[in-house]
Design an enzyme around this catalytic site. Sequence first.
Site, PDB file in Angstrom:
ATOM      1  CB  CYS A  51      -1.710   2.558   5.293  1.00 48.91           C
ATOM      2  SG  CYS A  51      -3.291   1.714   5.238  1.00 48.91           S
ATOM      3  CB  CYS A  75     -11.369  -5.109  -0.990  1.00 47.55           C
ATOM      4  SG  CYS A  75     -10.057  -4.543   0.078  1.00 47.55           S
ATOM      5  CD  GLU A 116     -14.339   3.890   4.080  1.00 40.79           C
ATOM      6  OE1 GLU A 116     -14.770   4.999   4.432  1.00 40.79           O
ATOM      7  OE2 GLU A 116     -13.404   3.773   3.255  1.00 40.79           O
ATOM      8  CB  CYS A 139       1.851   1.069   6.911  1.00 37.98           C
ATOM      9  SG  CYS A 139       2.031  -0.687   7.287  1.00 37.98           S
ATOM     10  CB  CYS A 175      -4.167  -0.177  -2.213  1.00 39.30           C
ATOM     11  SG  CYS A 175      -4.482  -1.687  -3.056  1.00 39.30           S
ATOM     12  CB  CYS A 202      -4.871  -0.737  11.104  1.00 41.36           C
ATOM     13  SG  CYS A 202      -3.507  -1.860  10.744  1.00 41.36           S
TER      14      CYS A 202
HETATM   15  N1  SAH Z   1      -2.868  -4.940   6.793  1.00 39.65           N
HETATM   16  C1  SAH Z   1      -2.862  -5.719   5.605  1.00 39.65           C
HETATM   17  C2  SAH Z   1      -4.054  -5.488   4.684  1.00 39.65           C
HETATM   18  C3  SAH Z   1      -4.526  -4.075   4.437  1.00 39.65           C
HETATM   19  S1  SAH Z   1      -3.734  -2.987   3.318  1.00 39.65           S
HETATM   20  C4  SAH Z   1      -1.576  -5.507   4.859  1.00 39.65           C
HETATM   21  O1  SAH Z   1      -0.796  -4.664   5.254  1.00 39.65           O
HETATM   22  O2  SAH Z   1      -1.324  -6.227   3.909  1.00 39.65           O
HETATM   23  C5  SAH Z   1      -3.920  -3.546   1.708  1.00 39.65           C
HETATM   24  C6  SAH Z   1      -2.713  -3.210   0.831  1.00 39.65           C
HETATM   25  O3  SAH Z   1      -2.654  -1.812   0.471  1.00 39.65           O
HETATM   26  C7  SAH Z   1      -1.393  -3.508   1.517  1.00 39.65           C
HETATM   27  O4  SAH Z   1      -0.509  -4.080   0.586  1.00 39.65           O
HETATM   28  C8  SAH Z   1      -0.923  -2.135   1.905  1.00 39.65           C
HETATM   29  O5  SAH Z   1       0.433  -2.069   2.183  1.00 39.65           O
HETATM   30  C9  SAH Z   1      -1.348  -1.336   0.697  1.00 39.65           C
HETATM   31  N2  SAH Z   1      -1.398   0.112   0.891  1.00 39.65           N
HETATM   32  C10 SAH Z   1      -1.620   0.791   2.021  1.00 39.65           C
HETATM   33  N3  SAH Z   1      -1.612   2.120   1.789  1.00 39.65           N
HETATM   34  C11 SAH Z   1      -1.375   2.275   0.469  1.00 39.65           C
HETATM   35  C12 SAH Z   1      -1.275   3.396  -0.388  1.00 39.65           C
HETATM   36  N4  SAH Z   1      -1.410   4.634   0.080  1.00 39.65           N
HETATM   37  N5  SAH Z   1      -1.047   3.176  -1.702  1.00 39.65           N
HETATM   38  C13 SAH Z   1      -0.935   1.930  -2.190  1.00 39.65           C
HETATM   39  N6  SAH Z   1      -1.020   0.826  -1.431  1.00 39.65           N
HETATM   40  C14 SAH Z   1      -1.235   0.989  -0.114  1.00 39.65           C
END
Ligand code: SAH
Length: 355
Positions: free
Chosen positions: A128, A114, A101, A125, A342, A121
Amino acid sequence: MDFILQCSEKNKIDIRSLTFDQLVCLIVQMGYPKYRADQVFHWLHSGIQSVDDMLNIPKDLKADLLNSTFIAPVTVYKKFVSDIDGTVKFVYKLYDGNFIETVVMKYKHGYSICVSSQVGCKMGCEFCQSTKSGFIRNLLPGEILGQVLESQRRLEIKISNIVMMGIGEPLDNFDNIITFLKLVNDPKGINIGYRHISVSTCGLADNIIRLADFNLPVTLSISLHAASDEKRNSIMPVNHKYNIQKLISACRYYQSVTGRRISFEYSLIDGVNDSDADAKKLFDLLSGIMYHINLIPVNRIENGVFSPPDMKKVRRFNDLLVSMGASCTVRRTLGADISASCGQLRSKFERKRGV
Ligand code: SAH
């Protein structure tokens, strides 16, 4: 040629993944003059879908290219448009039937994209969506570039900013990311300045140091989300390998080499990392670094256990940091109605093998 990128299913070079110098090398090896590489590179970066669409290229060269190369496709499978803010999300289909996406957002200063860097991945986390179905594969440089080119073409716009914050961990696909950055920055291509590109990472400290040594003036964006190892360990498994101290010292190194301000992303999760003490710890942690903090009320995901604090708490957290002297803002959520915010992107819209 050691740069040849074999694509497993087609066993051909993804020609759009080649830097200009690599393309020159290939075309000269095929027996054609160097200026043909200029023309081919131009066509590849203009967003054409097939070698057949290149207009001023001789038939023999086209045949040779078709024989040994292909353009790894990034094809629109679905498109969603937000009723709230016009944000567009594309579900792109790749050569092997995987989906990724990509989100295009309109700001006052232009269009920002983006992009995804991997299919799925590995980072795990807790908050996410992108990591919930696991990791499938790295994207080729040409597949990351393809998201930009195809989005521009479909929307008839010119992208001016790129954030590597889609699906995947960019620094876990290091070599391909470096090639992608060189490709989009090439004046013979779409020529997007490094200062208009952000590379986001959950904190792979060794690769932050490697990136620093390339000394490209891209913005480094750190997904921090907690200021103590205890809290960060509980939401971001990567912290077990690279703890906060290792991460922050890699950030200091990055800044000392590039001179760039670092962005820290901090998703506020109700009852987890949103207390006054958390704000104070965050402020102390970043002391001596030139930075900006982006606060993001955590976005809800499918079967997720985390929820965002109410706006009053978010404001309080922000104001506390600002009152201590931090550069800090609350990030506007875009595309909430189309799951484009995000952490909401996913890699498997619907996976069919062999299509
Ligand atoms: N792997 C990379 C890039 C992808 S995530 C990273 O971790 O930076 C893009 C951003 O969205 C990151 O800052 C991530 O921590 C954040 N993110 C992931 N899940 C989220 C959520 N449910 N709400 C808000 N931010 C989130």
